[in-house]
Design a protein around this motif. Sequence first.
Motif, short mmCIF file in Angstrom:
data_model
loop_
_atom_site.label_atom_id
_atom_site.label_comp_id
_atom_site.label_asym_id
_atom_site.label_seq_id
_atom_site.Cartn_x
_atom_site.Cartn_y
_atom_site.Cartn_z
N GLY A 1 0.73 -1.11 -0.09
CA GLY A 1 0.02 0.05 -0.01
C GLY A 1 0.87 1.27 0.04
O GLY A 1 0.56 2.20 -0.74
N ARG A 2 1.81 1.34 0.81
CA ARG A 2 3.01 2.45 0.95
C ARG A 2 3.40 2.87 -0.55
O ARG A 2 3.52 3.87 -0.85
CB ARG A 2 3.92 2.09 1.93
N ALA A 3 3.74 1.58 -0.95
CA ALA A 3 4.59 1.74 -2.70
C ALA A 3 3.51 2.44 -3.60
O ALA A 3 3.83 3.16 -4.28
CB ALA A 3 4.94 0.33 -2.85
N LEU A 4 2.16 1.96 -3.31
CA LEU A 4 1.14 2.35 -4.26
C LEU A 4 0.86 3.74 -4.26
O LEU A 4 0.57 4.54 -5.05
CB LEU A 4 -0.11 1.47 -4.02
N MET A 5 0.87 4.23 -2.88
CA MET A 5 0.90 5.68 -2.49
C MET A 5 1.63 6.54 -3.48
O MET A 5 1.47 7.76 -3.69
CB MET A 5 0.92 6.01 -1.14
N ALA A 6 2.83 5.95 -4.01
CA ALA A 6 3.75 6.88 -4.94
C ALA A 6 3.19 7.05 -6.32
O ALA A 6 4.03 7.35 -7.36
CB ALA A 6 5.23 6.45 -4.80
N ARG A 7 2.14 6.22 -6.66
CA ARG A 7 1.33 6.31 -7.84
C ARG A 7 2.53 5.68 -8.90
O ARG A 7 2.98 6.26 -9.94
CB ARG A 7 1.27 7.68 -8.36
N PRO A 8 3.08 4.45 -8.70
CA PRO A 8 4.10 3.88 -9.46
C PRO A 8 3.43 3.55 -10.87
O PRO A 8 2.16 3.24 -11.09
CB PRO A 8 4.60 2.73 -8.87
N LYS A 9 4.42 3.66 -12.02
CA LYS A 9 4.27 3.17 -13.34
C LYS A 9 4.60 1.60 -13.31
O LYS A 9 4.12 0.75 -13.97
CB LYS A 9 5.04 3.85 -14.28
N LEU A 10 5.86 1.19 -12.47
CA LEU A 10 6.39 0.02 -12.31
C LEU A 10 6.39 -0.17 -10.68
O LEU A 10 7.18 0.53 -10.16
CB LEU A 10 7.41 -0.30 -13.13
N LEU A 11 5.90 -1.41 -10.35
CA LEU A 11 6.11 -1.74 -9.02
C LEU A 11 6.96 -2.95 -8.90
O LEU A 11 6.84 -4.21 -9.51
CB LEU A 11 4.73 -2.17 -8.37
#
Lengths: 234, 351
Positions: free
Chosen positions: A146-156
């Motif tokens: 969830g924390r990573a998604l908060m950065a609005r990633p194009k590639l996770l």
Amino acid sequence: MLVLDGLCAGYHGLQILHELDLRVDAGEIVALVGANGAGKTTTLRAVSGLIRSSSGSITFDGRRADGVRTAELVARGLVQVPEERALFGPLTVEENLRMGSWTQRRGGNEEAALAEVFDLFPILAERRRQAAETFSGGQQQMLAIGRALMARPKLLMLDEPSTGLSPKLTWAVLDAVRTIRDRGVAVLLVEQNAAQALRMADRAYVLESGSCALSGPGPELADDDRVRAAYLGL
Amino acid sequence: MTRPTTAHGAPAEDGGAVTAADPATDTPVAATGGRAWWRGAVGRTALVLLLAVLAVALAYWRSGSGVVVSQAVVTGILIGGVYGLVAMGLTLIFGVLDIVNFAHGAFLAVALYVTVEMTGRFGVHPYLALLVAVPVMFLLGAAVQRGILSFSIGQPLENQLLITLGLALLIDNLLLLVFGPNPRSVALPGDSGVEILGAVATVSRLLAFGVALVLAALLYLLLQRTRLGTAIRAVAANDTGAQLVGIDTRRIYMLTFAIGTACAGAAGVLVSPLVTIEPTTGELFNIIAFVVVVLGGMGNVVGALVGGLLIGLTEQLGALYLPGQSPLLAVFVVFVLVLFLRPQGLFGSKA
Ligand SMILES: Nc1ncnc2c1ncn2[C@@H]1O[C@H](COP(=O)(O)OP(=O)(O)OP(=O)(O)O)[C@@H](O)[C@H]1O
Ligand SMILES: [Mg+2]
């Protein structure tokens, strides 16, 4: 989206990655599997700019990504969930998530991203005021994603998200990974549980001693005898 | 112990049926641990308060005149607020940068001399020197971190200790070189006594205490309520995690060291009318701040403030109990007791 071309990297002069080639296209789930110590984590560290590559190139979204600071890469949409999760233990769930959008412009965006994460992992909304360190393994993994998604990633990039989780929770997390891809985020998935990862991946790479031993469509590799013998223990 | 079994002989599922994707079945083990810690902290605070009250009561009972004891309590708490501010800076630096900054007291001494110069040369009111000393110390801290300490990040702890120790010696000697060995003092214009609980407190002490508490509260709000403060706590909690959300950790290190140094600077200005100012005056504060930081739990900002008040009180009451000894003696006794009984400090968690 992400292209590694002849990437070499390591620690203090000890070279771990040897001329690694790898590609992730938009909308794909790409699995990266391999034995312990093959260099999977090292690959992600090099891509995220946590360690320097010694030669070769990394291109992200059409621009050079090697020699660029981690913060800058995160701002460009290249985000990693590390093996050890690296949560902010004493901070609350909500603080952890809000820190995830550090590189984003403030305002309505953050609230919208937060709502999306809460929608994906409702447990995080329920426990938003709880300290992250009091979470169980599975909840921590959801918080880390969830924390990573908060950065609005194009590639996770996910490093062994199923480590330490029960089979049931592993399915829940991998399900979430599929949902994330369906929302338009490309995924590079490192997994020890190679069988599941390979079956859900569009394409996959098998890493051996720091370079690519095999690659191809995920389900095809999952049925490949060499892979089954070496990595799936079948 | 035998578990109840179902008709098929398999262990019964305690929670009944659960859906495959239900994350709630993955129970948080540590949640109760957090609550227990909190209860423990409240319990310990109560115990420490009780001990403090007992110590005060015993002092009243032993001494013929209550005024002496009241004076010690009032003076102790007032100076304790300033100790708290110094220690908050030190503990913040420790929590975020993982270094014990032995130059913290030396920075405080620099602020003392800034105040001496401003009052002496320009006739400024000592507390107006805050407006200059705090930004100056902030910038000095930032420069020292970026210019010297940043190169030792990731090196063994001993290296960093030696660097800050060397820095302390360097600053002490620079002060000696520039200002000479003669003791200086700062007078607070219109300083007078105010009566509290039968004791007399000077306006300068009251002001020092009040401003220290206000600054401590501001620092707390900065850390808890602002985005920057949350980022500072995030870096303290997990460096790699902070990098991976895109926080420029080098910048946070620099800012944190600067904020910590500014705390020492502010405290220096506040105590300037209360102490004899010599190049080595900072060392005393360094020792006290270190004890307070350990007492409050390394890295715990609130613990540092509470610890400061306790050590202020200990110092003054100690002078009553052990007349003729250095007031630091009682402080060290408390320090050794804490290290012995609870090395992680009053509010620290096991680390
Ligand atoms: N910080 C480090 N310093 C030195 N060597 C390291 C470091 N981290 C990893 N290595 C070495 O690099 C090699 C590759 O490690 P890496 O962590 O990339 O493997 P991995 O494929 O992620 O393995 P695992 O499946 O166990 O996570 C190993 O031989 C390891 O010992
Ligand atoms: Mg790994």
